[in-house]
Motif scaffolding. Structure first.
Motif, PDB file in Angstrom:
ATOM      1  N   UNK A  23      -3.031   9.996   4.393  1.00 39.82           N
ATOM      2  CA  UNK A  23      -2.075   8.885   4.392  1.00 39.82           C
ATOM      3  C   UNK A  23      -2.019   8.217   5.749  1.00 39.82           C
ATOM      4  N   UNK A  24      -1.968   6.870   5.693  1.00 37.26           N
ATOM      5  CA  UNK A  24      -1.857   6.081   6.912  1.00 37.26           C
ATOM      6  C   UNK A  24      -3.183   5.586   7.415  1.00 37.26           C
ATOM      7  N   UNK A  25      -4.302   6.207   6.952  1.00 37.03           N
ATOM      8  CA  UNK A  25      -5.596   5.802   7.482  1.00 37.03           C
ATOM      9  C   UNK A  25      -6.076   4.506   6.885  1.00 37.03           C
ATOM     10  N   UNK A  26      -5.695   4.206   5.617  1.00 35.57           N
ATOM     11  CA  UNK A  26      -6.226   3.019   4.967  1.00 35.57           C
ATOM     12  C   UNK A  26      -5.847   1.748   5.671  1.00 35.57           C
ATOM     13  N   UNK A  27      -4.575   1.596   6.040  1.00 39.07           N
ATOM     14  CA  UNK A  27      -4.128   0.373   6.681  1.00 39.07           C
ATOM     15  C   UNK A  27      -4.689   0.255   8.078  1.00 39.07           C
ATOM     16  N   UNK A 148       9.932   0.209   0.066  1.00 38.36           N
ATOM     17  CA  UNK A 148      10.055   1.669  -0.005  1.00 38.36           C
ATOM     18  C   UNK A 148       8.951   2.340   0.795  1.00 38.36           C
ATOM     19  N   UNK A 149       9.200   3.586   1.196  1.00 40.53           N
ATOM     20  CA  UNK A 149       8.170   4.383   1.860  1.00 40.53           C
ATOM     21  C   UNK A 149       7.137   4.815   0.825  1.00 40.53           C
ATOM     22  N   UNK A 150       6.002   5.331   1.292  1.00 41.67           N
ATOM     23  CA  UNK A 150       4.955   5.768   0.375  1.00 41.67           C
ATOM     24  C   UNK A 150       5.467   6.829  -0.600  1.00 41.67           C
ATOM     25  N   UNK A 155       5.763   7.650  -7.070  1.00 41.57           N
ATOM     26  CA  UNK A 155       6.080   8.027  -8.462  1.00 41.57           C
ATOM     27  C   UNK A 155       6.461   6.844  -9.329  1.00 41.57           C
ATOM     28  N   UNK A 156       7.150   5.854  -8.735  1.00 43.56           N
ATOM     29  CA  UNK A 156       7.536   4.660  -9.502  1.00 43.56           C
ATOM     30  C   UNK A 156       6.297   3.864  -9.872  1.00 43.56           C
ATOM     31  N   UNK A 157       5.420   3.631  -8.893  1.00 47.93           N
ATOM     32  CA  UNK A 157       4.218   2.822  -9.135  1.00 47.93           C
ATOM     33  C   UNK A 157       3.299   3.488 -10.158  1.00 47.93           C
ATOM     34  N   UNK A 158       3.081   4.792 -10.026  1.00 45.88           N
ATOM     35  CA  UNK A 158       2.172   5.486 -10.943  1.00 45.88           C
ATOM     36  C   UNK A 158       2.720   5.495 -12.367  1.00 45.88           C
ATOM     37  N   UNK A 194      -3.421   2.637  -2.501  1.00 45.61           N
ATOM     38  CA  UNK A 194      -2.819   3.953  -2.235  1.00 45.61           C
ATOM     39  C   UNK A 194      -1.613   4.263  -3.118  1.00 45.61           C
ATOM     40  N   UNK A 195      -0.934   3.246  -3.639  1.00 41.39           N
ATOM     41  CA  UNK A 195       0.228   3.489  -4.498  1.00 41.39           C
ATOM     42  C   UNK A 195      -0.171   3.841  -5.929  1.00 41.39           C
TER      43      UNK A 195
END
Length: 608
Positions: A23-27, A148-150, A155-158, A194-195
């Motif tokens: 996490x964090x590497x993509x951006x 929102x944070x990751x 869970x909402x996005x998925x 990532x979401x």
């Protein structure tokens, strides 16, 4: 459609940079800074890019072109290579925090309308068209990512992603699979991957990746079938993005870039303005091309020159509609978009350019003097098939000083929602909803029952020149020629310090007419000059009935005076960029005009 082997389902090539595992590497990897291609190397593939290839390469490329959009092409893409997303581009614009917070709270929010997420049927949303597009384009995913944070958003996005795929993933239905919705969806899915692709559930990940590939194939077949010029621009952008983000995209890129360049020619005038003359469309186009630019940067590919040129041309017309405070004017269905939102779109484009002063095709004239800005609509309304909430606004103007919008248009016809019902939106498209002249309460260009624009203004003549200590604009239109035998001519003279604006509105006989029109010209008709005031302005009639005192929110005092007719103050509305109407006043000058025409002069002046 067969699913890919679970062990091959990767988000991007390098696991160390996979946002799902790191996490964090993509951006960080795709920060948006323009990368340099190795010297002497050109990565831009175009239709004429075969030079320097071997005979075997040229033969293979010819084969791929021949099988493009054919069954062989579909088979070639359905399992020859493992599906994966080759990069995660940066989304250059932020989402809406309020709407993103609403998604977290359990409902979609759009222009004041709400839709509960519990039990939602993504196959049959039963929502206004613009709201349905918001859902199917996954713009809410951008909003959620912003609000929102990751850990909170995942869970909402998925959950919503899986429900949408269950409803729409296997069956092509409208509007979910409309080409423009597919194009936007593919770009937003990639930017916020990532979401939706960080789950450890390999079956779910495979389902998402397969649908991304299916969306790309659908765009291959339908990009040119989009019904609007903006729709084709979005769809072809989706094809190009897919060529860069999905394996084996070389030929798709060649075809996609050729289609995109053609779509740009249909969407943009030579001066960079959109053929719809809509600032909403213009902003969408700038955001779209900025997102596509980030896809190239994420893949460390050279950005085609025609995309860079289109962005460079599109920004100045957009900023040409901004006032001194940076907010957008109310034109062709748009509301007063905030300065912050406009600035964000411009920053996303990476283009730094002065506002376009004269845009003959785009149709707007801008005069900036001191802290004052004057914007004039000096063109016919858009062609009916190109219009988006097209308005009969020819020769309307807006005038601002500092942070104060003094003369405005109502705006907001293209922002239908909870606060702007369809009936009100139709009225906001009328000539009377704009600061210009209206004969017999009729529109200068007719608005048909089906919402399309009909007959009216065909020709606008314009003369602009700088005179001593002032700028002079002189324009006329023939929108009332057929019905009343009169041409509306407007003269505007803005002083170089921006503290005085003189105007004259003339009705001139239209010239030779047939007998029917000559008989009609004998009848006197009433005309009205309307000047809609901006928000937070106190207005008081002067005792002689020929003037109005205007007190602005910053304490400045302006005076408006007329040379003829009687001024009255009437209620009006002014719509902001969120589609919320605000109660304001309008100054109305009414008079009678006969077959010989007439004229009304007026003055708007700063008093201290």
């Amino acid at each position: 459609m067969s699913a890919n082997p679970p062990e091959t389902d990767k988000l991007i090539d390098d696991p160390a940079t996979d946002p799902a595992t790191n996490p964090g590497s993509g951006v960080d990897r795709y920060s948006g800074e323009e990368s340099q291609a190795p010297e002497g190397r050109s990565l831009t593939l175009r239709a004429d890019g075969d030079r320097g290839q071997s005979l075997a390469e040229q033969t293979a490329l010819l084969y791929y072109r021949m099988t493009w959009r054919m069954p062989l092409h579909r088979l070639r893409l359905s399992g020859k290579l493992p599906l994966r997303l080759l990069a995660v581009p940066v989304d250059p614009v932020d989402g809406d925090r309020v709407q993103g917070t609403a998604v977290r709270a359990g409902h979609f929010l759009f222009r004041g309308l709400k839709k509960k997420l519990e039990g939602i049927d993504f196959a049959d949303l039963k929502l206004p068209p613009a709201f349905e597009d918001y859902v199917h384009r996954f713009v809410w995913l951008r909003d959620l990512d912003t609000a929102a944070s990751r850990d909170q958003a995942l869970p909402v996005a998925e959950k919503l992603m899986e429900e949408w795929l269950d409803a729409n993933g296997k069956k092509i239905r409208q509007p979910a699979w409309r080409p423009d919705n597919c194009g936007w969806r593919l770009l937003i899915w990639a930017s916020h991957a990532p979401l939706i692709l960080s789950s450890n559930d390999l079956i779910y990940r495979s389902k998402v990746l397969n649908n991304i590939a299916r969306t790309a194939r659908h765009l291959d077949r339908t990009a040119d079938k989009a019904t609007s010029s903006l729709g084709r621009l979005v769809a072809w952008s989706g094809v190009v993005a897919a060529s860069l983000l999905i394996p084996e995209g070389r030929v798709r890129r060649i075809v996609g870039e050729a289609g995109l360049e053609k779509a740009m020619g249909e969407f943009f005038y030579a001066d960079g303005g959109s053929v719809s003359r809509s600032p909403l469309n213009q902003m969408d186009a700038v955001i779209l091309l900025s997102m596509l630019k980030q896809v190239y940067l994420a893949r460390e590919e050279d950005i085609p020159e025609f995309i860079e040129n289109a962005l460079a041309m599109a920004v100045p017309p957009l900023t040409g509609l901004t006032h001194f405070d940076g907010s957008m004017g109310n034109w062709q269905g748009g509301g007063a978009t905030s300065a912050e939102q406009v600035a964000q779109v411009i920053e996303a484009s990476g283009v730094r350019a002065r506002p376009l002063r004269q845009a003959r095709d785009w149709g707007y004239q801008r005069v900036s003097s001191g802290r004052s800005v004057l914007i004039l609509d000096a063109a016919p309304p858009p062609i009916a098939r190109m219009a988006v909430a097209g308005c009969a606004s020819t020769l309307a103007f807006e005038f601002s000083n500092g942070d104060n919008r003094i003369i405005a248009n109502c705006g907001g016809a293209g922002l239908v929602g909870a606060t702007i019902p369809a009936g009100l939106a139709r009225g906001l498209r009328s000539t009377a909803a704009h600061s210009t002249l209206c004969i017999d309460n009729s529109n200068s260009t007719s608005i048909l029952p089906d919402g399309k624009l009909g007959r009216g203004v065909n020709e606008v003549e314009l003369f602009r020149r700088d005179v001593e200590n002032a700028t002079r604009l002189e324009a006329s239109h023939d929108g009332y020629g057929r019905r009343f035998g009169l041409v509306h001519k407007r003269l505007l003279l803005m002083r170089s310090d921006g503290l005085e604006l003189r105007g004259e509105d003339m009705l001139i006989p239209h010239g030779p007419q047939n007998k029917k029109l000559r008989r009609r010209k004998k009848k006197d008709v009433e005309y009205a000059l309307r000047f809609h005031l901006g928000p937070d302005i106190e207005s008081d009639l002067i005792s002689d009935g020929k003037g109005v005192l205007l007190r602005l929110k910053d304490g400045n005092l302006w005076q408006f005076r007329s040379t003829s007719g009687t001024i009255v103050l009437e209620d009006s509305v002014w719509v902001d960029g969120m589609g919320i109407p605000h109660s304001v006043m309008q100054m109305v000058i009414t008079d009678i005009v006969g077959s010989g025409g007439g004229a009304t002069g007026w003055l708007l002046k700063h008093m201290g």
